[in-house]
Design a protein around this motif. Structure first.
Motif, short mmCIF file in Angstrom:
data_model
loop_
_atom_site.label_atom_id
_atom_site.label_comp_id
_atom_site.label_asym_id
_atom_site.label_seq_id
_atom_site.Cartn_x
_atom_site.Cartn_y
_atom_site.Cartn_z
N PRO A 131 60.85 61.62 102.21
CA PRO A 131 61.58 61.78 100.94
C PRO A 131 61.18 63.02 100.14
O PRO A 131 61.98 63.52 99.35
N GLU A 132 59.98 63.51 100.36
CA GLU A 132 59.51 64.66 99.58
C GLU A 132 59.94 66.00 100.16
O GLU A 132 59.59 67.05 99.63
N ASP A 135 65.36 67.31 97.51
CA ASP A 135 65.59 66.73 96.18
C ASP A 135 66.17 65.32 96.28
O ASP A 135 65.85 64.46 95.46
N ASP A 136 67.04 65.10 97.26
CA ASP A 136 67.65 63.79 97.44
C ASP A 136 67.10 63.13 98.70
O ASP A 136 66.63 63.81 99.62
N LEU A 137 67.18 61.82 98.74
CA LEU A 137 66.71 61.10 99.92
C LEU A 137 67.55 61.48 101.14
O LEU A 137 68.78 61.55 101.05
N THR A 141 67.44 57.72 105.85
CA THR A 141 66.33 56.96 105.27
C THR A 141 66.37 55.49 105.65
O THR A 141 65.35 54.90 106.02
N SER A 174 56.76 56.62 98.59
CA SER A 174 57.47 57.81 98.12
C SER A 174 58.93 57.48 97.80
O SER A 174 59.48 57.97 96.81
N ILE A 175 59.54 56.65 98.62
CA ILE A 175 60.93 56.22 98.35
C ILE A 175 60.97 55.43 97.05
O ILE A 175 61.84 55.65 96.19
N ASN A 177 59.09 55.57 94.51
CA ASN A 177 58.88 56.43 93.35
C ASN A 177 60.09 57.30 93.02
O ASN A 177 60.21 57.79 91.90
N GLN A 178 60.97 57.49 94.00
CA GLN A 178 62.12 58.37 93.78
C GLN A 178 63.40 57.62 93.41
O GLN A 178 64.38 58.23 93.01
N GLU A 180 66.21 55.78 91.51
CA GLU A 180 66.69 55.70 90.14
C GLU A 180 67.05 54.25 89.84
O GLU A 180 67.04 53.39 90.71
N TYR A 184 71.69 53.66 95.46
CA TYR A 184 70.81 53.51 96.61
C TYR A 184 70.61 52.03 96.98
O TYR A 184 69.51 51.60 97.29
#
Length: 328
Positions: A131-132, A135-137, A141, A174-175, A177-178, A180, A184
């Motif tokens: 994910p890092e 900017d987007d997944l 994923t 990581s997912i 934390n990202q 929103e 998703y």
């Protein structure tokens, strides 16, 4: 092993570089000077390119099914590219069609290859589509979440929590934390098995879950249920911490009214003891394959009953209520 781009033919030493390279074979027209005829031509070119790439994906998957797992690297890259193209063009129907047509098979073949080759095979994909890295997944994923979840659950049940590779947990974290607040949905549901890693000595999943309780209680509830399957004593300890956290003292809409955050979280152990069989990870009946059956320990049940009494939730229950009666 090198990886070759199907479009431009350039070779890369790692899957990450293949995925992130700027391919020079752009067949689109310059939009600033398009006539109506040019637009038709562009659509024809793009449609032909789409069909060609889908054909390549079919061929690559056939190669994988024939026993050549190395073709999976290019198959995954092609799938990612096709979904990214559909997303960027705003073609949601095409996006859904591609996903529905290939996601389950990609999960199956990657899972099979991982069981054969070991975690090192899966690890390269987790690194390439981490994910890092953008900017987007990445669009793949959910495929990687599914296969990682299977590896996590199998490993925990067969070899113990210490044997679960940390990179899988870092991938899930990581997912998480990202994400929103909205959107998703498939990625969000695929995070549920993260709870299976509760109690890992080198990665505090419990703290990670707790951190998101104030903003994502429904997701936390689902991860907590999976934590009960994995280690019910660690899970009930986390449940106790959550219900005593002021940030969880919130109300959530439920049916025609509202319920407390505590009442909502008690659905987690109730779900574990109910007759309902989890459907996540998708396309996998893990309880049947692994011959797994959950049984709530007496001391854990008493701790749950104590929480129910302390928060006055038993006022709405019958005198002979069971833990399963807490299911929402």
């Amino acid at each position: 092993m090198s990886h070759e781009c199907d479009d431009c033919g350039e070779e890369f030493e790692t899957l990450s570089r293949l995925r992130l390279h700027d391919c020079s074979t752009d067949t689109s027209f310059e939009s600033s000077s398009l006539t109506h005829t040019d637009e038709r031509k562009q659509e024809d070119v793009e449609e032909h390119s789409n069909e060609e790439r889908i054909g390549k994906l079919d061929d690559l998957l056939a190669t994988v099914r024939d026993g050549d797992s190395t073709a999976l690297h290019q198959a995954m890259a092609t799938y990612e590219t096709r979904l990214a193209s559909a997303h960027e063009s705003g073609n949601s129907d095409n996006y859904r069609n591609i996903s529905r047509a290939y996601r389950e098979e990609l999960i199956t073949v990657l899972d099979d290859a991982t069981q054969t080759e070991g975690f090192v095979f899966l690890a390269e994909f987790l690194d390439a589509y981490h994910p890092e890295t953008a900017d987007d997944l990445p669009h793949v994923t959910t495929v990687l979440q599914n296969v990682s979840s299977r590896y996590l659950i199998r490993t925990r049940l067969s070899d113990g929590i210490e044997a679960v590779p940390v990179p899988i947990l870092e991938f899930f974290s990581s997912i998480l934390n990202q994400l929103e607040e909205d959107g998703y949905d498939f990625v969000r549901e695929a995070l549920h098995p993260y709870g299976w890693a509760v109690g890992h000595p080198d990665h505090s999943v419990a703290d990670d879950i707790h951190q998101h309780a104030s903003s994502s209680l429904p997701l936390v509830n689902a991860m907590l249920e999976h934590a009960f399957y994995a280690d019910q004593h660690s899970a009930v300890e986390l449940l106790e911490k959550l219900v005593n956290d002021e940030s969880v003292q919130q109300t959530l809409p439920y049916r025609s009214g509202k319920i407390s955050g505590t009442r909502y979280l008690l659905d987690a152990p109730a779900g574990a003891v109910s007759d309902f069989e989890p459907t996540i990870p998708r396309y996998w009946e893990w309880q049947e394959e692994l011959d797994y059956e959950f049984k709530l320990d007496d001391d854990v049940e008493q701790r749950i009953r104590q929480l129910v009494a302390e928060h006055g939730i038993d006022d709405d229950l019958s005198n002979d209520w069971e833990i399963a009666d807490l299911t929402l």
